[in-house]
Write a protein that holds these residues in place. Structure first.
Motif, PDB file in Angstrom:
ATOM      1  N   TRP A 161       0.835  -1.212   0.000  1.00  0.00           N
ATOM      2  CA  TRP A 161       0.000   0.000   0.000  1.00  0.00           C
ATOM      3  C   TRP A 161       0.868   1.259   0.000  1.00  0.00           C
ATOM      4  N   PRO A 162       1.796   1.437   0.961  1.00  0.00           N
ATOM      5  CA  PRO A 162       2.627   2.648   0.899  1.00  0.00           C
ATOM      6  C   PRO A 162       3.522   2.682  -0.345  1.00  0.00           C
ATOM      7  N   VAL A 163       3.988   1.530  -0.826  1.00  0.00           N
ATOM      8  CA  VAL A 163       4.801   1.512  -2.044  1.00  0.00           C
ATOM      9  C   VAL A 163       3.985   2.008  -3.228  1.00  0.00           C
ATOM     10  N   ALA A 164       2.774   1.452  -3.375  1.00  0.00           N
ATOM     11  CA  ALA A 164       1.903   1.879  -4.475  1.00  0.00           C
ATOM     12  C   ALA A 164       1.514   3.355  -4.329  1.00  0.00           C
ATOM     13  N   TYR A 165       1.326   3.805  -3.101  1.00  0.00           N
ATOM     14  CA  TYR A 165       0.954   5.204  -2.856  1.00  0.00           C
ATOM     15  C   TYR A 165       2.046   6.151  -3.354  1.00  0.00           C
ATOM     16  N   PHE A 166       3.287   5.889  -2.957  1.00  0.00           N
ATOM     17  CA  PHE A 166       4.370   6.794  -3.361  1.00  0.00           C
ATOM     18  C   PHE A 166       4.623   6.711  -4.869  1.00  0.00           C
ATOM     19  N   ILE A 167       4.469   5.519  -5.448  1.00  0.00           N
ATOM     20  CA  ILE A 167       4.633   5.394  -6.902  1.00  0.00           C
ATOM     21  C   ILE A 167       3.576   6.229  -7.624  1.00  0.00           C
ATOM     22  N   ASN A 168       2.318   6.139  -7.166  1.00  0.00           N
ATOM     23  CA  ASN A 168       1.239   6.869  -7.834  1.00  0.00           C
ATOM     24  C   ASN A 168       1.314   8.376  -7.594  1.00  0.00           C
ATOM     25  N   VAL A 169       1.746   8.771  -6.398  1.00  0.00           N
ATOM     26  CA  VAL A 169       1.933  10.204  -6.147  1.00  0.00           C
ATOM     27  C   VAL A 169       2.976  10.763  -7.107  1.00  0.00           C
ATOM     28  N   TRP A 170       4.019   9.971  -7.360  1.00  0.00           N
ATOM     29  CA  TRP A 170       5.095  10.429  -8.251  1.00  0.00           C
ATOM     30  C   TRP A 170       4.657  10.433  -9.719  1.00  0.00           C
ATOM     31  N   ARG A 171       4.053   9.336 -10.183  1.00  0.00           N
ATOM     32  CA  ARG A 171       3.780   9.220 -11.617  1.00  0.00           C
ATOM     33  C   ARG A 171       2.489   9.930 -12.032  1.00  0.00           C
ATOM     34  N   LEU A 172       1.523  10.086 -11.087  1.00  0.00           N
ATOM     35  CA  LEU A 172       0.256  10.735 -11.426  1.00  0.00           C
ATOM     36  C   LEU A 172       0.180  12.173 -10.906  1.00  0.00           C
ATOM     37  N   ASP A 173       1.254  12.594 -10.213  1.00  0.00           N
ATOM     38  CA  ASP A 173       1.317  13.967  -9.692  1.00  0.00           C
ATOM     39  C   ASP A 173       0.126  14.266  -8.785  1.00  0.00           C
ATOM     40  N   LEU A 174      -0.126  13.330  -7.836  1.00  0.00           N
ATOM     41  CA  LEU A 174      -1.231  13.502  -6.888  1.00  0.00           C
ATOM     42  C   LEU A 174      -0.778  14.343  -5.709  1.00  0.00           C
ATOM     43  N   THR A 175      -1.748  14.958  -5.042  1.00  0.00           N
ATOM     44  CA  THR A 175      -1.450  15.742  -3.834  1.00  0.00           C
ATOM     45  C   THR A 175      -1.147  14.783  -2.681  1.00  0.00           C
ATOM     46  N   PRO A 176       0.017  14.913  -2.053  1.00  0.00           N
ATOM     47  CA  PRO A 176       0.359  13.993  -0.962  1.00  0.00           C
ATOM     48  C   PRO A 176      -0.564  14.179   0.237  1.00  0.00           C
ATOM     49  N   LEU A 177      -0.758  13.086   0.967  1.00  0.00           N
ATOM     50  CA  LEU A 177      -1.544  13.125   2.196  1.00  0.00           C
ATOM     51  C   LEU A 177      -0.671  13.608   3.346  1.00  0.00           C
ATOM     52  N   PRO A 178      -1.262  14.260   4.347  1.00  0.00           N
ATOM     53  CA  PRO A 178      -0.519  14.562   5.575  1.00  0.00           C
ATOM     54  C   PRO A 178      -0.056  13.256   6.223  1.00  0.00           C
ATOM     55  N   TRP A 179       1.015  13.350   6.985  1.00  0.00           N
ATOM     56  CA  TRP A 179       1.603  12.137   7.533  1.00  0.00           C
ATOM     57  C   TRP A 179       0.637  11.379   8.435  1.00  0.00           C
ATOM     58  N   ASN A 180      -0.225  12.104   9.178  1.00  0.00           N
ATOM     59  CA  ASN A 180      -1.152  11.400  10.069  1.00  0.00           C
ATOM     60  C   ASN A 180      -2.228  10.642   9.290  1.00  0.00           C
ATOM     61  N   ARG A 181      -2.682  11.229   8.143  1.00  0.00           N
ATOM     62  CA  ARG A 181      -3.651  10.536   7.301  1.00  0.00           C
ATOM     63  C   ARG A 181      -3.010   9.291   6.657  1.00  0.00           C
ATOM     64  N   LEU A 182      -1.772   9.460   6.195  1.00  0.00           N
ATOM     65  CA  LEU A 182      -1.066   8.322   5.591  1.00  0.00           C
ATOM     66  C   LEU A 182      -0.854   7.205   6.610  1.00  0.00           C
ATOM     67  N   LEU A 183      -0.504   7.598   7.845  1.00  0.00           N
ATOM     68  CA  LEU A 183      -0.324   6.604   8.906  1.00  0.00           C
ATOM     69  C   LEU A 183      -1.629   5.887   9.214  1.00  0.00           C
ATOM     70  N   ALA A 184      -2.743   6.618   9.195  1.00  0.00           N
ATOM     71  CA  ALA A 184      -4.039   6.004   9.452  1.00  0.00           C
ATOM     72  C   ALA A 184      -4.387   4.968   8.390  1.00  0.00           C
ATOM     73  N   TRP A 185      -4.072   5.272   7.121  1.00  0.00           N
ATOM     74  CA  TRP A 185      -4.350   4.328   6.052  1.00  0.00           C
ATOM     75  C   TRP A 185      -3.478   3.069   6.162  1.00  0.00           C
ATOM     76  N   THR A 186      -2.197   3.238   6.453  1.00  0.00           N
ATOM     77  CA  THR A 186      -1.272   2.095   6.428  1.00  0.00           C
ATOM     78  C   THR A 186      -1.301   1.266   7.710  1.00  0.00           C
ATOM     79  N   SER A 187      -1.590   1.890   8.850  1.00  0.00           N
ATOM     80  CA  SER A 187      -1.527   1.157  10.125  1.00  0.00           C
ATOM     81  C   SER A 187      -2.544   0.028  10.176  1.00  0.00           C
ATOM     82  N   VAL A 188      -3.708   0.236   9.575  1.00  0.00           N
ATOM     83  CA  VAL A 188      -4.725  -0.818   9.581  1.00  0.00           C
ATOM     84  C   VAL A 188      -4.222  -2.058   8.861  1.00  0.00           C
TER      85      VAL A 188
END
Length: 539
Positions: free
Chosen positions: A164-191
């Protein structure tokens, strides 16, 4: 099988009760896991296809994400991997363990397809996280329904969560998406990582329950009490009859062999195992190990129940106490001949007679009672169209004790091949060494075909009666026609060896009382440890 005191068959390394490899999955659990994995693969593939169609209908805005090359390839890989696993299971191309290993790859493929689809859609950085990723559900489903060793379950689950975090960073880079705040990203990955831990605990619990069930398993009317030993082909368990309280030895096809073999190899192994049971059941000589029962366990493994012998193999006898006197060797050889005589009269050849396949035992009040074991390589000589039950790369025989005609691969052999190997056994008993001491199995087999044996009297400092030596060398003749004509003829020749003296019941009783009393560790199956010479090709 395992070389053990009070066991039925010889083998490679003895294991005590504490050495049972609980870390290994049982064949039943491996097969169960592979079948469940294929059902999950089918459901995953169907779900992928249905969800793509369903999302196109109710949420057309996700169509661009589905058409993204990376996402499309991930979805296609998902379906193709599922189809491949199902085909491998259905056609039994590879063993169940291989399917289970490929299932780990499939788990990661599905995990990445879920992760890349979810992270390719724009996130609202200001919105708080509600719920979690579908990846967590996938990790828990696999951990719960597809049992595996706990550490493997944890490792694969953590790798799946990391997609999940690997795919997230790849897509943020290649699709030029707005990054999530660290707490939101942690909430998504911790589950997802929490789900991986839950998968580990579930897998560990299931594995522990399976091992406990395996230890308490019953086979027919017998309760398994503990593992005596294991060898190249199977396991020997100490067991007790539930009603009669009679001890027995149960031989089962080795779980790792069945789990790691291809479908064809497993079928051949079961057929060979069943043949050994039926052949042994037909032999009634008191010097052939008795077969009490045989059948199929609840998890589909073939087994048979044999008498639990109290004694040592000839291999162990010589390794522990050295070369034996000629009178005792004659006493043992006569009894082996009585076992072979019955087998030969039924048109059977043992083909794998060796010191680890003969035991001297205490039976009732009699000592030095010889028992011949392991008729698994027996061949019917009367049949013109013999089907050789061989797995790819596997053949019969042991290089140190192989008749020239068997080493040459001749089709038509008879009981005189067993007399040659019995001569090799006699040579070992008298000298403590094999007839030939070549450095490789191939060289050993060639020596049996071509090299004349050195007389045993020249290989030991102990005296060997000339008449007994002549009988042994006659058994070791290269041509079957130059050997004794049969087991009964060999008995007469042994009886005529007056120079060696006679081994009496008093001699046997005194020897056992001195060297192998009931308290001797050499007669204890849980403590004896022995390494056998590796066969050229193991059954």
């Amino acid at each position: 099988m395992q070389e053990v005191a009070r066991a039925t068959t010889p083998g490679h390394v003895t294991a005590s009760l504490d050495e049972t490899p609980s870390a290994q999955l049982s064949p039943r659990l491996v097969n169960q896991a592979s079948r469940r994995l294929c059902w999950i693969s089918l459901l995953a593939a169907l779900t992928t296809v249905l969800m793509v169609v369903f999302q196109r209908i109710i949420q057309p805005e996700v169509v661009p994400a589905q058409q993204d090359p990376v996402n499309a390839l991930a979805l296609l890989a998902n379906v193709l991997c599922a189809a491949g696993l199902i085909a491998l299971q259905h056609y039994r191309v590879v063993p169940a363990t291989t399917i289970l290993q490929l299932g780990m790859v499939f788990e990661l493929v599905v995990a990445f397809s879920i992760s890349t689809l979810e992270t390719s859609l724009p996130f609202d950085p200001g919105a708080f996280v509600r719920g979690g990723s579908n990846l967590a559900v996938w990790i828990i489903i696999v951990g719960f329904l597809v049992p595996n060793r706990p550490l493997i379950t944890l490792s694969v689950a953590l790798l799946a969560a990391s997609t999940w975090p690997v795919a997230y960073f790849i897509n943020v880079w290649r699709l030029d998406l707005t990054p999530l705040p660290w707490n939101r990203l942690l909430a998504w990955t911790s589950v997802n990582y929490l789900a991986a831990l839950w998968a580990f605990f579930i897998g560990k619990r299931m594995h522990g329950m399976e091992v406990a069930a395996q230890k308490a398993q019953d086979l027919g009317s017998y309760h398994l009490e503990g593992l005596i030993g294991r060898g190249g082909m199977g396991e020997v368990w100490r067991a007790r009859h539930k009603m009669l309280a009679r001890e027995a030895a149960i031989k089962i096809i080795r779980p790792e062999l069945m789990a790691g073999a291809s479908a064809r190899q497993a079928d051949v192994a079961v057929r060979r195992f069943e043949r050994e049971a039926r052949v042994t059941a037909d032999l009634q000589s008191p010097h052939t190990v008795y077969l009490y029962d045989f059948g199929t366990s609840r998890d589909g493994h073939f087994y048979f129940v044999m008498e639990l012998l109290d004694g040592v193999s000839l291999q162990k006898l010589v390794q522990t106490f050295g070369p034996q006197p000629g009178s005792r060797v004659i006493h043992i050889l006569r009894q082996v001949c009585l076992s072979l005589e019955e087998a030969h009269a039924r048109g059977m050849v043992h083909r794998d007679l060796k010191p680890s396949n003969v035991m001297v035992c205490k039976v009732a009040l009699e000592h030095d009672f010889a028992k011949v074991l392991d008729f698994g390589l027996v061949k019917a000589t009367a049949s013109e169209d013999v089907t050789h039950l061989t797995v790819d790369g596997v053949s019969a025989g042991t290089p140190g004790y192989i008749a020239p005609e068997i080493a040459m691969g001749e089709e038509r052999i008879d009981g005189r091949a067993d007399l040659y190997t019995l001569g090799c056994v006699a040579y070992y008993l008298l000298t403590g060494t094999m007839v030939f001491n070549e450095t490789s199995p191939t060289a050993m087999a060639v020596a049996h075909v071509q090299k004349p044996p050195v007389p045993p009297s020249e290989r030991t400092e102990l005296p060997i009666a000339p008449d007994l030596e002549a009988v042994v060398l006659e058994c070791l003749a290269k041509r079957p026609g130059d050997r004794p004509s049969g087991a009964r003829a060999l008995i007469r020749m042994l009886d005529a060896c007056a120079d060696a003296g006679h081994w009496t019941d008093l001699d046997a009783d005194g020897w056992w009382r001195t060297h192998l009393p009931p308290s001797s560790s050499h007669r204890a199956p849980a403590t004896e440890r022995e390494v056998q010479p590796s066969p050229v090709l193991v059954r």
